[in-house]
Scaffold this motif. Structure first.
Motif, mmCIF file in Angstrom:
data_model
loop_
_atom_site.group_PDB
_atom_site.id
_atom_site.type_symbol
_atom_site.label_atom_id
_atom_site.label_comp_id
_atom_site.label_asym_id
_atom_site.label_seq_id
_atom_site.Cartn_x
_atom_site.Cartn_y
_atom_site.Cartn_z
ATOM 1 N N LEU A 101 0.864 -1.184 0.000
ATOM 2 C CA LEU A 101 0.000 0.000 0.000
ATOM 3 C C LEU A 101 0.895 1.226 0.000
ATOM 4 C CD1 LEU A 101 -2.598 -1.030 2.743
ATOM 5 C CD2 LEU A 101 -2.876 -1.173 0.279
ATOM 6 N N ARG A 102 0.811 2.019 -1.060
ATOM 7 C CA ARG A 102 1.700 3.171 -1.210
ATOM 8 C C ARG A 102 0.878 4.448 -1.117
ATOM 9 N NH1 ARG A 102 4.804 6.431 -4.602
ATOM 10 N NH2 ARG A 102 6.991 6.374 -4.001
ATOM 11 N N ILE A 103 1.170 5.291 -0.125
ATOM 12 C CA ILE A 103 0.368 6.486 0.167
ATOM 13 C C ILE A 103 1.261 7.706 0.057
ATOM 14 C CG2 ILE A 103 -1.059 7.630 1.901
ATOM 15 C CD1 ILE A 103 -1.415 4.685 3.074
ATOM 16 N N GLN A 104 0.942 8.594 -0.871
ATOM 17 C CA GLN A 104 1.757 9.780 -1.120
ATOM 18 C C GLN A 104 0.963 11.024 -0.748
ATOM 19 O OE1 GLN A 104 2.535 13.142 -2.561
ATOM 20 N NE2 GLN A 104 2.134 12.256 -4.577
ATOM 21 N N ARG A 105 1.366 11.674 0.343
ATOM 22 C CA ARG A 105 0.707 12.890 0.847
ATOM 23 C C ARG A 105 1.771 13.959 1.103
ATOM 24 N NH1 ARG A 105 -2.393 10.990 6.050
ATOM 25 N NH2 ARG A 105 -3.095 13.150 6.009
ATOM 26 N N GLU A 106 2.599 14.205 0.114
ATOM 27 C CA GLU A 106 3.708 15.137 0.270
ATOM 28 C C GLU A 106 3.220 16.588 0.325
ATOM 29 O OE1 GLU A 106 6.805 13.871 0.658
ATOM 30 O OE2 GLU A 106 7.398 12.643 -1.038
ATOM 31 N N SER A 107 4.149 17.477 0.625
ATOM 32 C CA SER A 107 3.876 18.913 0.628
ATOM 33 C C SER A 107 3.373 19.350 -0.745
ATOM 34 C CB SER A 107 5.156 19.675 0.976
ATOM 35 O OG SER A 107 5.076 21.026 0.557
ATOM 36 N N PRO A 108 2.446 20.317 -0.801
ATOM 37 C CA PRO A 108 1.933 20.781 -2.098
ATOM 38 C C PRO A 108 2.972 21.492 -2.949
ATOM 39 C CG PRO A 108 1.068 22.126 -0.299
ATOM 40 C CD PRO A 108 1.738 20.957 0.338
ATOM 41 N N THR A 109 4.150 21.756 -2.397
ATOM 42 C CA THR A 109 5.227 22.363 -3.190
ATOM 43 C C THR A 109 6.384 21.392 -3.414
ATOM 44 O OG1 THR A 109 6.201 23.332 -1.180
ATOM 45 C CG2 THR A 109 4.653 24.698 -2.426
ATOM 46 N N ALA A 110 6.187 20.128 -3.072
ATOM 47 C CA ALA A 110 7.240 19.118 -3.203
ATOM 48 C C ALA A 110 7.187 18.450 -4.578
ATOM 49 C CB ALA A 110 7.103 18.074 -2.102
ATOM 50 N N PHE A 111 8.206 17.639 -4.841
ATOM 51 C CA PHE A 111 8.278 16.843 -6.066
ATOM 52 C C PHE A 111 8.475 15.388 -5.658
ATOM 53 C CE2 PHE A 111 10.012 21.046 -6.871
ATOM 54 C CZ PHE A 111 9.279 21.465 -7.973
ATOM 55 N N PHE A 166 0.987 -10.571 -6.471
ATOM 56 C CA PHE A 166 1.462 -9.265 -6.023
ATOM 57 C C PHE A 166 0.332 -8.270 -6.156
ATOM 58 C CE2 PHE A 166 3.621 -5.148 -7.260
ATOM 59 C CZ PHE A 166 3.986 -4.805 -5.962
ATOM 60 N N MET A 167 0.039 -7.567 -5.047
ATOM 61 C CA MET A 167 -1.029 -6.568 -5.023
ATOM 62 C C MET A 167 -0.438 -5.225 -4.630
ATOM 63 S SD MET A 167 -3.960 -8.811 -3.070
ATOM 64 C CE MET A 167 -2.766 -9.496 -1.905
ATOM 65 N N ALA A 168 -0.724 -4.201 -5.402
ATOM 66 C CA ALA A 168 -0.233 -2.858 -5.100
ATOM 67 C C ALA A 168 -1.377 -1.870 -5.201
ATOM 68 C CB ALA A 168 0.889 -2.466 -6.047
ATOM 69 N N PHE A 169 -1.497 -1.019 -4.194
ATOM 70 C CA PHE A 169 -2.491 0.061 -4.199
ATOM 71 C C PHE A 169 -1.755 1.373 -4.021
ATOM 72 C CE2 PHE A 169 -5.579 3.071 -2.816
ATOM 73 C CZ PHE A 169 -6.779 2.678 -3.378
ATOM 74 N N THR A 170 -2.027 2.332 -4.920
ATOM 75 C CA THR A 170 -1.372 3.640 -4.878
ATOM 76 C C THR A 170 -2.401 4.716 -4.586
ATOM 77 O OG1 THR A 170 0.263 2.910 -6.510
ATOM 78 C CG2 THR A 170 0.054 5.284 -6.153
ATOM 79 N N PHE A 171 -2.154 5.497 -3.537
ATOM 80 C CA PHE A 171 -3.037 6.597 -3.141
ATOM 81 C C PHE A 171 -2.219 7.879 -3.238
ATOM 82 C CE2 PHE A 171 -4.936 9.474 -0.026
ATOM 83 C CZ PHE A 171 -6.294 9.344 -0.279
ATOM 84 N N GLN A 172 -2.655 8.803 -4.080
ATOM 85 C CA GLN A 172 -1.847 9.991 -4.357
ATOM 86 C C GLN A 172 -2.675 11.261 -4.241
ATOM 87 O OE1 GLN A 172 0.862 10.147 -7.919
ATOM 88 N NE2 GLN A 172 -0.605 11.676 -8.618
ATOM 89 N N THR A 173 -2.261 12.143 -3.334
ATOM 90 C CA THR A 173 -2.945 13.431 -3.192
ATOM 91 C C THR A 173 -1.979 14.608 -3.101
ATOM 92 O OG1 THR A 173 -3.015 13.316 -0.755
ATOM 93 C CG2 THR A 173 -4.869 12.354 -1.947
ATOM 94 N N GLY A 174 -0.699 14.348 -2.877
ATOM 95 C CA GLY A 174 0.229 15.438 -2.591
ATOM 96 C C GLY A 174 1.170 15.764 -3.725
ATOM 97 N N ALA A 175 2.084 16.699 -3.457
ATOM 98 C CA ALA A 175 3.166 17.143 -4.342
ATOM 99 C C ALA A 175 2.660 18.047 -5.460
ATOM 100 C CB ALA A 175 3.940 15.968 -4.917
ATOM 101 N N THR A 233 -12.522 19.985 0.401
ATOM 102 C CA THR A 233 -13.340 20.867 1.225
ATOM 103 C C THR A 233 -12.547 22.002 1.848
ATOM 104 O OG1 THR A 233 -12.959 19.573 3.243
ATOM 105 C CG2 THR A 233 -14.807 18.910 1.827
ATOM 106 N N GLY A 234 -11.205 21.949 1.710
ATOM 107 C CA GLY A 234 -10.384 22.976 2.357
ATOM 108 C C GLY A 234 -9.978 22.580 3.749
ATOM 109 N N GLU A 235 -10.456 21.368 4.240
ATOM 110 C CA GLU A 235 -10.104 20.928 5.571
ATOM 111 C C GLU A 235 -8.708 20.330 5.635
ATOM 112 O OE1 GLU A 235 -13.084 18.492 7.427
ATOM 113 O OE2 GLU A 235 -14.697 19.491 6.368
ATOM 114 N N THR A 236 -8.175 19.940 4.496
ATOM 115 C CA THR A 236 -6.826 19.401 4.465
ATOM 116 C C THR A 236 -6.133 19.898 3.215
ATOM 117 O OG1 THR A 236 -5.509 17.372 4.467
ATOM 118 C CG2 THR A 236 -7.605 17.286 3.302
ATOM 119 N N SER A 237 -4.859 20.163 3.297
ATOM 120 C CA SER A 237 -4.140 20.706 2.154
ATOM 121 C C SER A 237 -3.654 19.619 1.226
ATOM 122 C CB SER A 237 -2.940 21.548 2.615
ATOM 123 O OG SER A 237 -2.054 20.775 3.384
ATOM 124 N N HIS A 238 -3.441 18.414 1.735
ATOM 125 C CA HIS A 238 -2.944 17.339 0.874
ATOM 126 C C HIS A 238 -3.173 16.011 1.544
ATOM 127 C CE1 HIS A 238 0.419 18.997 3.272
ATOM 128 N NE2 HIS A 238 0.812 17.751 3.418
#
Length: 447
Positions: free
Chosen positions: A239-249, A264-273, A442-447
């Motif tokens: 399980l790969r979760i990416q919640r980096e800073s909104p100014t990151a790479f 092999f099972m992989a789940f990718t969750f991406q909201t940041g960077a 909703t503005g409750e979380t930035s990333h």
């Protein structure tokens, strides 16, 4: 972010000089597996450099913003200190083994590996190179060789920070190992190159959570590689979760090799960077094995998120299942490119691939390209992609029943994403990601 011309040579030389200097300085004192990988990485990056939009695989993603920034290697910057309590919002309330990296460096004081099940070993890569040189020699740099591409080469050149997770044969555990990468204000301007090695021996079963989070809105560069070996009859879930800073790479690559009857099972969750790229590649080399690749990406503002998958069917009687979904708002740009390659020997292949994207604003855009390359004549493969906007009729219906505008949008977005989230077996992680999905826009979380 729109495509642009290739990165200036001078910026590539900046990274090349750092990579060569680090590999040379560390060669005398590094254990053989790491020294070999570093040398190969420095040579490959000097030859390849960063990929450009002239490459078909990078057609919609320019990395000039990374190449033009003079990042400092994590090993050349003080790690800093952090209160363990700051990690609690990112641990899913779990009591399972936790391996923490702070600003790109292994942080044993923040980690809590504790008592591991018999047959499960977890150790940082530098220690593993000393204690398990033969194991690393068999696996390190094999699934993800240094000359895979420019980013993998750069990762190899700085190899040293990472973790080895080894699950012995016949070992079945439902306790996941959580690898948590944290960046705080001290990580501004840092580039980190974690390389993790996950090995599941014959008939083993295990799961790994890999999280990337930020405690400060600072710019930095994460370039991670995960090598996965799933032996005959083994099952491994990542399980790969990416919640980096909104100014990151963020550039993350997962390369797996599978044996007979493995899964092999992989789940990718991406909201940041600001710019992110996720590569999930697997080779189904053993007869009767299978892979399940799912993902959810949620982008807003001017974020650019690129997902690339490649499933290579080498052996017969194998299956693959892929389902990626995206929610894109504001002026964000998503990219999905899924490749399924079926070798002539891979008869009786059964593959399915889908990519569905919901555009939440008129300025959001998606470039999607599911691909099948089939060289066997007895296969069953399908692929497809859909792009649409939020259902105004359903939105009106909910509002007419007294549901507010914001909640109505949340419910429709969650309903769209729910089927891929339901594939997550870990209940604590699934519930946390469901909540993040509900509040993402909703503005409750930035990333």
């Amino acid at each position: 972010m729109s495509a642009s011309v290739s990165s200036p040579v001078s910026s590539t030389l900046h990274f090349q000089a750092q990579a060569s200097a680090f590999a040379s300085a560390a060669s005398d004192r590094a254990p053989a597996p790491l020294a070999t990988l570093r040398a190969a990485g420095a040579e490959a990056f000097a030859r390849m450099g960063f990929p450009t939009t002239r490459s078909e695989d990078w057609k919609y993603t320019s990395v000039s913003s990374i190449a033009n920034t003079p990042f400092v290697a994590a090993q050349d910057r003080a790690v800093g200190a952090l209160d363990a309590a700051a990690l609690e919002p990112y641990t899913f309330g779990g009591t399972w083994p936790l391996v923490v990296f702070l600003n790109g460096r292994y942080a044993p004081a923040l980690s809590s590996i504790g008592a591991l099940p018999d047959g499960v070993r977890v150790m940082d890569l530098a220690t593993a190179a000393i204690q398990e040189p033969e194991l690393l020699a068999r696996h390190l740099g094999v699934a993800a060789p240094a000359d895979r591409d420019g980013f993998t080469a750069l990762n190899a050149a700085f190899a040293g920070e990472g973790v080895l997770i080894h699950v012995a044969k016949e070992m079945v555990t439902d306790v996941p190992v959580h690898i948590l990468h944290v960046t705080d204000a001290n990580g501004a301007g840092v580039m980190s190159h974690a390389r993790h090695l996950l090995v599941a021996e014959r008939h083993a079963k295990a799961s790994v959570i890999e999280s990337y989070v930020s405690l400060a809105d600072v710019s930095y560069f994460t370039n991670a590689v995960v090598e996965v070996s799933v032996d005959d009859g083994a099952t491994l879930q990542l399980l790969r979760i990416q919640r980096e800073s909104p100014t990151a790479f963020h550039v993350g690559t997962v390369e797996a090799r599978q044996g007979r009857d493995s899964h092999f099972m992989a789940f990718t969750f991406q909201t940041g960077a600001a710019l992110s790229r996720s590569n999930v590649f697997t080779v189904l080399a053993g007869e009767g094995c299978g892979t399940t690749l799912n993902g959810l990406y949620m982008l807003g503002s001017a974020q650019h998120g690129d997902h690339q998958t490649r499933v290579e069917h080498v052996a017969p009687h194998c299956f693959s299942r892929e389902a990626y979904k995206g929610l894109l708002d504001d002026a964000s740009h998503g990219v999905f490119n899924g490749k399924v390659y079926v070798h002539p020997e891979a008869q009786k292949t059964d593959g399915k691939q889908t990519n569905n994207t919901l555009l939440l604003s008129k300025d959001a855009q998606i470039d999607t390209k599911p691909q099948l390359e089939i060289f066997a004549d007895d296969v069953k493969c399908t692929h497809g992609a859909t792009v649409g906007r939020i259902d105004e009729t359903a939105l009106f219906y909910l509002k007419s029943r007294g549901v507010g505008q914001l909640l109505a949008r949340q419910l429709l977005m969650y309903a769209f994403a729910a089927d891929v989230l339901e594939t997550i077996e870990n209940e604590a992680v699934k519930e946390a990601l469901e909540q993040l999905t509900m509040v993402r826009f909703t503005g409750e979380t930035s990333h």
